[in-house]
Design an enzyme around this catalytic site. Sequence first.
Site, PDB file in Angstrom:
ATOM      1  N   SER A 161      49.334  40.041  39.555  1.00  0.00           N
ATOM      2  CA  SER A 161      48.711  40.698  40.708  1.00  0.00           C
ATOM      3  C   SER A 161      48.725  39.831  41.962  1.00  0.00           C
ATOM      4  CB  SER A 161      47.269  41.095  40.378  1.00  0.00           C
ATOM      5  OG  SER A 161      46.463  39.949  40.190  1.00  0.00           O
ATOM      6  N   LYS A 212      41.793  36.506  43.454  1.00  0.00           N
ATOM      7  CA  LYS A 212      42.339  37.385  44.487  1.00  0.00           C
ATOM      8  C   LYS A 212      42.199  36.706  45.842  1.00  0.00           C
ATOM      9  CE  LYS A 212      42.796  40.910  41.557  1.00  0.00           C
ATOM     10  NZ  LYS A 212      44.127  41.378  41.087  1.00  0.00           N
TER      11      LYS A 212
END
Length: 307
Positions: free
Chosen positions: A121, A178
């Site tokens: 991701s 993230k």
Amino acid sequence: MSRRPKGWLAALLGFFVSPLGLLYVGRWKWAIASAVGLLGVAAFQLAFADTLVWLTLPVQLVFICTVSRIAYLQAIRFEPDRVRPAYSRGYWLWTIFLMFVLLAITFRAFFFEPFRAPAGSMLPTLKPGARFLVQKWGYGNYGTYGFILMRSPATASIDRGDILAFELPTKRSLHYIKRIMGLPGDKIEYRNKVLFINGQEIKRHAAEDYLDESAMRYHSQYIEKLDNNKEYAVLLDKDRPAAVLNPYTFPHSQNCAYGNEGVVCVVPDGHYYALGDHRDNSLDSRYWGFVPRDHMVGKLVHVFSQP
């Protein structure tokens, strides 16, 4: 205490805990040297994990086998009438060992901890399996190996573009990594795969297409630049829809509006908006919502290796 150290035990300690094996045979200066040597081996492994991965394990094995042999030889050559120093006896050895363990746990829990990227991701910034170091001091969640030792109010600043590890809002036992794109009060718009912050389109320019080796396919790559001059690469998949499909129900979900073009959210106080760099292959704030400030674990400060 004059009883001679046992050769097999010295070798065993030297192999698994090198400094302890040398302490056991009464060589404290050599024990310090072996500890420094272990740090050097660790630094070598981290520095060359990408280019000389085939050599890192042999270097470690040669080092610990050498220390193990030295400890064994020192034990069998130990003079019968020589008095063993206090630190080489069982009680003190256990005490020193536990102190080392406590220091290691404290360092990982409160200061710096290595992590591994589980998926893609954060491509192209972090490949699946990439090893990286997270600075934890100042973020308020102190623990390691799945155990929380202490929680305290966070004091570290968080800026747009920082890559942070945090506890997943829906399940605190899971850690995600993230890029933080929205600060408290920000209006985040992700429309037609273009990012807007507080009404301003984030500048970006096209870069060379990126080959995702795990999927053996190319993705469009762009370089985004924030107002604070932070630059980073993101990947887009032209075959994926712009709409956010099946978002969860999450706290403050009323702050978000979903449509065919994407999503618009206003970040509530005490929360942050996190996005993966692989924009079309990231389960992030678009799906499970905002990250509370007290869920932050630490900031990525160094990438050791990329597979």
